[in-house]
Design a protein around this motif. Structure first.
Motif, short mmCIF file in Angstrom:
data_model
loop_
_atom_site.label_atom_id
_atom_site.label_comp_id
_atom_site.label_asym_id
_atom_site.label_seq_id
_atom_site.Cartn_x
_atom_site.Cartn_y
_atom_site.Cartn_z
N MET A 118 0.94 -9.72 -10.85
CA MET A 118 0.72 -9.40 -9.45
C MET A 118 -0.05 -8.09 -9.32
O MET A 118 -0.12 -7.31 -10.27
N ASP A 119 -0.66 -7.87 -8.17
CA ASP A 119 -1.37 -6.62 -7.93
C ASP A 119 -0.38 -5.46 -7.92
O ASP A 119 0.80 -5.63 -7.57
N THR A 120 -0.87 -4.29 -8.31
CA THR A 120 -0.03 -3.10 -8.35
C THR A 120 -0.70 -1.96 -7.60
O THR A 120 -1.92 -1.77 -7.70
N LEU A 121 0.10 -1.21 -6.86
CA LEU A 121 -0.37 -0.02 -6.16
C LEU A 121 0.43 1.17 -6.69
O LEU A 121 1.66 1.17 -6.63
N ALA B 104 -4.69 3.21 -6.53
CA ALA B 104 -3.76 4.33 -6.63
C ALA B 104 -3.96 5.27 -5.45
O ALA B 104 -5.09 5.41 -4.94
N PHE B 105 -2.88 5.91 -5.04
CA PHE B 105 -2.90 6.79 -3.87
C PHE B 105 -2.12 8.06 -4.18
O PHE B 105 -1.18 8.05 -4.97
N ASP B 106 -2.51 9.14 -3.51
CA ASP B 106 -1.86 10.43 -3.72
C ASP B 106 -0.77 10.72 -2.69
O ASP B 106 -0.05 11.71 -2.82
N ASP B 107 -0.67 9.91 -1.65
CA ASP B 107 0.39 10.09 -0.65
C ASP B 107 0.71 8.75 -0.01
O ASP B 107 -0.10 7.81 -0.05
N PHE B 108 1.88 8.66 0.57
CA PHE B 108 2.37 7.39 1.12
C PHE B 108 1.59 6.97 2.37
O PHE B 108 1.36 5.78 2.59
#
Length: 225
Positions: free
Chosen positions: A188-191, A211-215
């Motif tokens: 599955m895709d992953t974040l 990928a992200f640095d904040d919610f």
């Protein structure tokens, strides 16, 4: 993205629980007559479930070598840890910025939310109730809910089956190697989120889908897709 199911990790992704885990760890070590450790040191030991945290604390390092501990030693220490953690009020555990509003926005947008954590399930409901999140998640699994836990894909596939979603309709969202590998193993895709507990490794090195640095940025991305 054409996704319907969002599977979240808990510690390091939605909540920062290290201060309470550190207090329980040091209480265990004190009970056992061992040296205690700083918050920052214990922070690097969190993320692989309570058993690994206990074993790392007993040997004082992140890598526990075969033969350093007996099963009996680790079993006893883990029970002492559970008792200490159960007796902690939980007041030092906080939600990361924008998580509360973000989860509610995603739920309102029609996503199905699930929680898959390596934290023992006995400790999860109390924390969910503290933040008022008990009705947000359609499925909740702890590290001991099944015989296998992340990075094995079994918990993620179990949630997909329970909520009538296929892996390609789901996304695994987490802060650590275990989360990204579990999602990848489940096809599955992953974040990935960069602010959690990943032993100093950049989450991007694990090649999540995004990928992200904040919610807040993660939520914005999901709402646009």
């Amino acid at each position: 993205m054409d996704k319907q199911l969002l599977i979240f990790d808990f510690d390091g992704t939605l909540i920062d629980s290290v201060p309470d885990l550190a207090d329980a760890t040091n209480a265990m070590l004190t009970t056992l007559g061992k040296e205690t450790y700083s918050l920052n040191t214990i922070r690097n030991w969190v993320g692989n479930g309570s058993r690994m945290l206990v074993e790392r604390a007993l040997v004082g390092k992140i890598e526990v070598l075969e033969g350093e501990l007996t099963i009996e030693e680790a079993d006893h220490a883990e029970q002492v840890f559970f008792e200490a953690y159960n007796n902690i009020s939980g007041s030092k555990t906080v939600a990361y910025p924008d998580v509360d509003s973000g989860l509610k926005k995603l739920k309102a947008a029609g996503y199905t939310l699930a929680l898959v954590t390596n934290k023992p399930i006995r400790f999860v409901p109390k924390i969910l109730q503290t933040f008022g999140w008990q009705d947000l998640f359609s499925a909740v699994l702890g590290g001991d809910s099944l015989s296998l836990k992340k990075p094995d894909p079994a918990p993620l596939l179990h949630v997909c089956e329970a909520l009538d979603a296929t892996p390609d309709q789901a996304v695994m969202i987490g802060d650590s190697r275990n989360d990204i590998l579990a999602g990848q193993n489940a096809k599955m895709d992953t974040l990935g989120l960069s602010y959690g507990y990943n032993y100093g490794q950049d989450i991007r090195e694990l090649n999540p889908t995004r990928a992200f640095d904040d919610f807040a940025t993660l939520v914005e991305y999901l709402l646009k897709n």
